[in-house]
Motif scaffolding. Sequence first.
Motif, PDB file in Angstrom:
ATOM      1  N   TYR A 105       0.828  -1.206   0.000  1.00 32.17           N
ATOM      2  CA  TYR A 105       0.000   0.000   0.000  1.00 32.17           C
ATOM      3  C   TYR A 105       0.865   1.259   0.000  1.00 32.17           C
ATOM      4  CZ  TYR A 105      -3.759   3.229   1.211  1.00 32.17           C
ATOM      5  OH  TYR A 105      -4.660   4.265   1.194  1.00 32.17           O
ATOM      6  N   CYS A 143      -9.867  -2.287  -4.437  1.00 31.87           N
ATOM      7  CA  CYS A 143     -10.906  -3.155  -3.884  1.00 31.87           C
ATOM      8  C   CYS A 143     -10.316  -4.493  -3.467  1.00 31.87           C
ATOM      9  CB  CYS A 143     -12.014  -3.354  -4.916  1.00 31.87           C
ATOM     10  SG  CYS A 143     -13.410  -4.338  -4.327  1.00 31.87           S
ATOM     11  N   TYR A 145      -7.231  -4.999  -2.610  1.00 35.45           N
ATOM     12  CA  TYR A 145      -6.372  -4.755  -1.452  1.00 35.45           C
ATOM     13  C   TYR A 145      -7.193  -4.755  -0.156  1.00 35.45           C
ATOM     14  CZ  TYR A 145      -3.894  -2.014   2.054  1.00 35.45           C
ATOM     15  OH  TYR A 145      -3.337  -1.573   3.222  1.00 35.45           O
ATOM     16  N   TYR A 146      -8.305  -4.029  -0.149  1.00 34.51           N
ATOM     17  CA  TYR A 146      -9.126  -3.978   1.061  1.00 34.51           C
ATOM     18  C   TYR A 146      -9.781  -5.326   1.341  1.00 34.51           C
ATOM     19  CZ  TYR A 146      -8.478   1.070   1.118  1.00 34.51           C
ATOM     20  OH  TYR A 146      -7.918   2.327   1.175  1.00 34.51           O
ATOM     21  N   ARG A 149      -7.227  -7.240   3.110  1.00 34.72           N
ATOM     22  CA  ARG A 149      -7.136  -6.798   4.493  1.00 34.72           C
ATOM     23  C   ARG A 149      -8.216  -7.450   5.364  1.00 34.72           C
ATOM     24  NH1 ARG A 149      -2.752  -4.749   7.044  1.00 34.72           N
ATOM     25  NH2 ARG A 149      -1.715  -3.151   5.815  1.00 34.72           N
ATOM     26  N   THR A 174     -12.659  -4.843  10.799  1.00 38.36           N
ATOM     27  CA  THR A 174     -12.754  -4.782   9.337  1.00 38.36           C
ATOM     28  C   THR A 174     -13.895  -3.911   8.835  1.00 38.36           C
ATOM     29  OG1 THR A 174     -14.131  -6.791   9.320  1.00 38.36           O
ATOM     30  CG2 THR A 174     -11.756  -7.088   9.120  1.00 38.36           C
ATOM     31  N   TYR A 177     -12.780  -1.296   6.324  1.00 31.83           N
ATOM     32  CA  TYR A 177     -12.447  -1.882   5.032  1.00 31.83           C
ATOM     33  C   TYR A 177     -13.706  -2.270   4.269  1.00 31.83           C
ATOM     34  CZ  TYR A 177      -7.809  -2.376   7.186  1.00 31.83           C
ATOM     35  OH  TYR A 177      -6.615  -2.135   7.807  1.00 31.83           O
ATOM     36  N   THR A 180     -15.370   0.780   2.887  1.00 22.67           N
ATOM     37  CA  THR A 180     -14.583   1.332   1.784  1.00 22.67           C
ATOM     38  C   THR A 180     -14.824   0.548   0.498  1.00 22.67           C
ATOM     39  OG1 THR A 180     -12.876   2.087   3.333  1.00 22.67           O
ATOM     40  CG2 THR A 180     -12.266   1.931   1.010  1.00 22.67           C
ATOM     41  N   ILE A 181     -14.944  -0.769   0.618  1.00 18.72           N
ATOM     42  CA  ILE A 181     -15.237  -1.583  -0.565  1.00 18.72           C
ATOM     43  C   ILE A 181     -16.587  -1.200  -1.146  1.00 18.72           C
ATOM     44  CG2 ILE A 181     -15.827  -3.932  -1.307  1.00 18.72           C
ATOM     45  CD1 ILE A 181     -13.609  -4.969   0.470  1.00 18.72           C
TER      46      ILE A 181
END
Length: 330
Positions: A105, A143, A145-146, A149, A174, A177, A180-181
């Motif tokens: 990141y 997307c 990446y999250y 996570r 989470t 995350y 955010t997605i």
Amino acid sequence: MARLADFSGKDVARKKRAASEAERRAKELRPSPPSSTETSPSHPPPMYGMMPDPGPVRLPQGFDQAQHDQIYNALPLSESKSLDAAFADAQAEWSDIAHAFDVFYQSLGPSYEALSPEHMTPLSTPFGPAIYYRSYSIACVLCLYYCGRIILARAHPSMPPAAMAAAGVAARHTVTYANTIGRICAGIQPVSNTAPLNPHHGAALMDVCMGLFHAGVQYQDPAQRGWTITKLRDVARLTGWQTSALIASGCERAWMRAAELGRGPPYERTMNTNAKDDRVAGRARDPKFMAGRPRDNNDRRFVSSNAGTRVYWAMGILSVEEDMQELNLG
């Protein structure tokens, strides 16, 4: 992501061993409960994997690992190694993977930053304002990446071996995350549901569905759940990629099962009863369709099987307990 999936699959055996040891110690300290309560309606059996078991299924032949062609096998957990030492090793490997995510990141340049408000079309969603990037490819990378996570948090060595249980325990870590997605997916969604899509846009919609699935199973807000199901079915309708509809069905089954276990708000499933796929239409869980032997879904007329295809790396993320036992993963 491949390294994370490999770690998740390997660590399942240690987690199951630790859970068995903890259960054994607990039984020594207290009397065992009556066996009748183990299967009572108020105490349903635990759910393993990200989705509830839809009933008896048969592994497609293309994913079957022949004994004479074993490209990869999980390393067995040494019974001689103490659980404390095994946990320390797992914790060290998990920390290395987490560090790799951080390095990745931090290595992303300014081109991967979200567009500023003056370059975005304001769009309100149940997750917050939609996030836009310079290209669909960048949005898909972020997307994924999250999503990684989220999986990383659920695969922590201290988490339960059952993926759905781990999703509930790790939800507070989470939630950012997952939201955010949702915001990234909202930025990719087409403005009009009737206008034709170009292939690049359609491919981006398909790519973010898996991230939306891993995030979606932990959504509790009815507005977020409704948005997720609507958008996943829009992807299936606009692109023809029916896996998106299956993901929507999987999210709904996960929410219903979580409600049954008292781990989430009630949810009433919506389904397309005219769908050809039993899983989308809701027929897969109907007892009259589950009677008798499992139906084979191995139409090989248009399928070229690859003997090297393996499902080991998915087991630690999406498997059910029966899959682990059959593949000797723990």
